[in-house]
Design a protein around this motif. Structure first.
Motif, PDB file in Angstrom:
ATOM      1  N   PRO A  91       0.831  -1.219   0.000  1.00 23.15           N
ATOM      2  CA  PRO A  91       0.000   0.000   0.000  1.00 23.15           C
ATOM      3  C   PRO A  91       0.861   1.264   0.000  1.00 23.15           C
ATOM      4  N   ARG A  92       0.395   2.238  -0.725  1.00 23.18           N
ATOM      5  CA  ARG A  92       1.140   3.498  -0.842  1.00 23.18           C
ATOM      6  C   ARG A  92       1.031   4.283   0.470  1.00 23.18           C
ATOM      7  N   VAL A  93       2.154   4.694   0.997  1.00 27.44           N
ATOM      8  CA  VAL A  93       2.184   5.424   2.275  1.00 27.44           C
ATOM      9  C   VAL A  93       1.904   6.907   2.018  1.00 27.44           C
ATOM     10  N   VAL A  94       0.915   7.440   2.745  1.00 28.12           N
ATOM     11  CA  VAL A  94       0.580   8.867   2.622  1.00 28.12           C
ATOM     12  C   VAL A  94       1.640   9.669   3.378  1.00 28.12           C
ATOM     13  N   PRO A  95       2.271  10.664   2.739  1.00 31.55           N
ATOM     14  CA  PRO A  95       3.351  11.408   3.408  1.00 31.55           C
ATOM     15  C   PRO A  95       2.823  12.301   4.539  1.00 31.55           C
ATOM     16  N   LEU A  96       3.743  12.647   5.440  1.00 34.10           N
ATOM     17  CA  LEU A  96       3.433  13.554   6.549  1.00 34.10           C
ATOM     18  C   LEU A  96       3.584  15.008   6.101  1.00 34.10           C
ATOM     19  N   GLN A  97       2.642  15.862   6.580  1.00 31.25           N
ATOM     20  CA  GLN A  97       2.668  17.313   6.311  1.00 31.25           C
ATOM     21  C   GLN A  97       2.559  18.059   7.649  1.00 31.25           C
ATOM     22  N   ASN A  98       3.089  19.274   7.676  1.00 29.58           N
ATOM     23  CA  ASN A  98       2.931  20.140   8.864  1.00 29.58           C
ATOM     24  C   ASN A  98       1.846  21.177   8.590  1.00 29.58           C
ATOM     25  N   CYS A  99       0.936  21.273   9.530  1.00 33.22           N
ATOM     26  CA  CYS A  99      -0.175  22.216   9.379  1.00 33.22           C
ATOM     27  C   CYS A  99       0.359  23.646   9.344  1.00 33.22           C
ATOM     28  N   CYS A 102      -1.351  25.333  12.949  1.00 34.66           N
ATOM     29  CA  CYS A 102      -0.954  24.854  14.278  1.00 34.66           C
ATOM     30  C   CYS A 102       0.383  24.120  14.271  1.00 34.66           C
ATOM     31  N   ASP A 103       0.964  23.925  13.098  1.00 33.17           N
ATOM     32  CA  ASP A 103       2.255  23.251  12.921  1.00 33.17           C
ATOM     33  C   ASP A 103       2.239  21.808  13.418  1.00 33.17           C
ATOM     34  N   ARG A 104       1.090  21.208  13.500  1.00 34.96           N
ATOM     35  CA  ARG A 104       1.016  19.796  13.855  1.00 34.96           C
ATOM     36  C   ARG A 104       1.189  18.941  12.590  1.00 34.96           C
ATOM     37  N   ALA A 105       1.689  17.730  12.821  1.00 37.03           N
ATOM     38  CA  ALA A 105       1.902  16.816  11.696  1.00 37.03           C
ATOM     39  C   ALA A 105       0.605  16.067  11.391  1.00 37.03           C
ATOM     40  N   TYR A 106       0.341  15.903  10.137  1.00 36.75           N
ATOM     41  CA  TYR A 106      -0.809  15.115   9.684  1.00 36.75           C
ATOM     42  C   TYR A 106      -0.461  14.517   8.331  1.00 36.75           C
ATOM     43  N   ARG A 107      -1.203  13.488   7.933  1.00 34.15           N
ATOM     44  CA  ARG A 107      -0.926  12.809   6.664  1.00 34.15           C
ATOM     45  C   ARG A 107      -1.865  13.334   5.585  1.00 34.15           C
ATOM     46  N   SER A 108      -1.255  13.729   4.470  1.00 32.97           N
ATOM     47  CA  SER A 108      -2.025  14.230   3.341  1.00 32.97           C
ATOM     48  C   SER A 108      -1.098  14.299   2.138  1.00 32.97           C
ATOM     49  N   HIS A 109      -1.690  14.207   0.958  1.00 30.24           N
ATOM     50  CA  HIS A 109      -0.896  14.319  -0.262  1.00 30.24           C
ATOM     51  C   HIS A 109      -0.637  15.774  -0.627  1.00 30.24           C
ATOM     52  N   THR A 110      -1.329  16.734  -0.002  1.00 26.74           N
ATOM     53  CA  THR A 110      -1.148  18.162  -0.300  1.00 26.74           C
ATOM     54  C   THR A 110      -0.876  18.917   0.989  1.00 26.74           C
TER      55      THR A 110
END
Length: 308
Positions: A267-275, A278-286
């Motif tokens: 399965p393709r791993v969704v990369p981590l992004q910083n908001c 709030c600068d929190r990490a979350y997974r999203s392609h954008t």
């Protein structure tokens, strides 16, 4: 007058009659009345048989009927190894002192029937040959097993039997799904090199051209060349191989391994992004807002991407 030498024997006291010549063998004969075997000089003094073959022939003739004289059975009772014993058996068979034939039982199992001759048929007068052949028990007719039994005995044991008797060619040899020139050349090299492992597997150019696509099909399925060579040369029969191309074709067809199953797709791993808010990490392609900030501020809020 000289004194007589009393310490010298006046004649030979060894009990062995002196030979006419100082060199050569002198025999001390003993008349055996039990536990002896009569062996003809045609075997004991055979000019074309090795000493091992002569000794093994004498040993076999001294055994009673029904004793197992296979290669492994003889190696267990003798100091020689299986390779030397197999070579001696082939010598005795080539000069008419042994005959080994493959027979298929009603159960589908192949057995080797061995007959020992104290004198080869070529040395017996024709009249004695006819009497001797009449005394031999008639061969049992070969039972034809049912179709189901034939399918259950298609193992390596049944494969070995095709080398010593005429068999029909495989209905269709395997072929590669995607022909490749480099793979085809490797297949031809494997077939041509089989004679290095056993001189009986000598193949002609026409046989190599016909069998090379079948070997290429094995290579296409991920089988290493060394593994293909080991499969084609393992557990070969003891007797001469009359049709090596038929044996190789049979093995390439009936021992073909299935293709490897497709590897599971990871399965393709969704990369981590910083908001951005709030600068929190979350997974999203954008890049942008995390789901929490996006819900609070809405799509057009001050923290939305593109706003100052």
């Amino acid at each position: 007058m000289a004194l007589q030498q009393l310490n010298a024997f006046p004649r030979d006291k060894s009990g062995i009659q002196a030979a006419s010549s100082p060199s050569g063998v002198t025999h001390v004969r003993h008349r055996h009345t039990e536990r002896f075997t009569v062996v003809g000089n045609h075997l004991a003094q055979h000019r074309e048989l090795s000493l091992l073959a002569k000794g093994l022939g004498l040993y076999i003739q001294s055994l009673p009927d029904g004793v197992e004289i296979g290669i492994k059975a003889l190696a267990a009772r003798c100091v020689e190894g299986e390779v030397a014993i197999a070579s001696a058996l082939r010598e005795l068979e080539a000069h008419g002192y042994l005959s080994r034939t493959k027979e298929r039982l009603a159960s589908g199992r192949w057995v080797t029937r061995t007959v020992s001759y104290d004198m080869p048929l070529a040395l017996i007068p024709q009249q004695q040959q006819q009497q001797r052949q009449q005394q031999q028990p008639p061969k049992k007719p070969r039972a034809v097993p049912k179709r189901e039994a034939v399918e259950t005995v298609e193992t390596l044991e049944a494969v070995e039997a095709v080398a010593s008797e005429p068999v029909a060619e495989a209905p269709s040899l395997p072929a590669p799904g995607h022909p490749d020139l480099a793979r085809h050349r490797t297949a031809a090299e494997i077939l041509a090199g089989l004679r290095r492992h056993d001189p009986r597997l000598l193949l002609g150019e026409l046989d190599i051209r016909r069998l090379a696509p079948a070997v290429a099909a094995w290579l296409e399925r991920g089988i290493e060349p060394l593994a293909v060579q080991r499969t084609l040369t393992a557990l070969l029969p003891q007797e001469d191989i009359a049709r090596p191309a038929g044996l190789i074709a049979h093995r390439l067809t009936h021992l073909l391994p299935p293709p490897l199953p497709a590897a599971p797709v990871k399965p393709r791993v969704v990369p981590l992004q910083n908001c951005d808010h709030c600068d929190r990490a979350y997974r999203s392609h954008t890049e942008g807002l995390c789901p929490g900030c996006e819900a609070e501020q809405g799509p057009g809020g001050p923290g939305a991407p593109g706003r100052v």
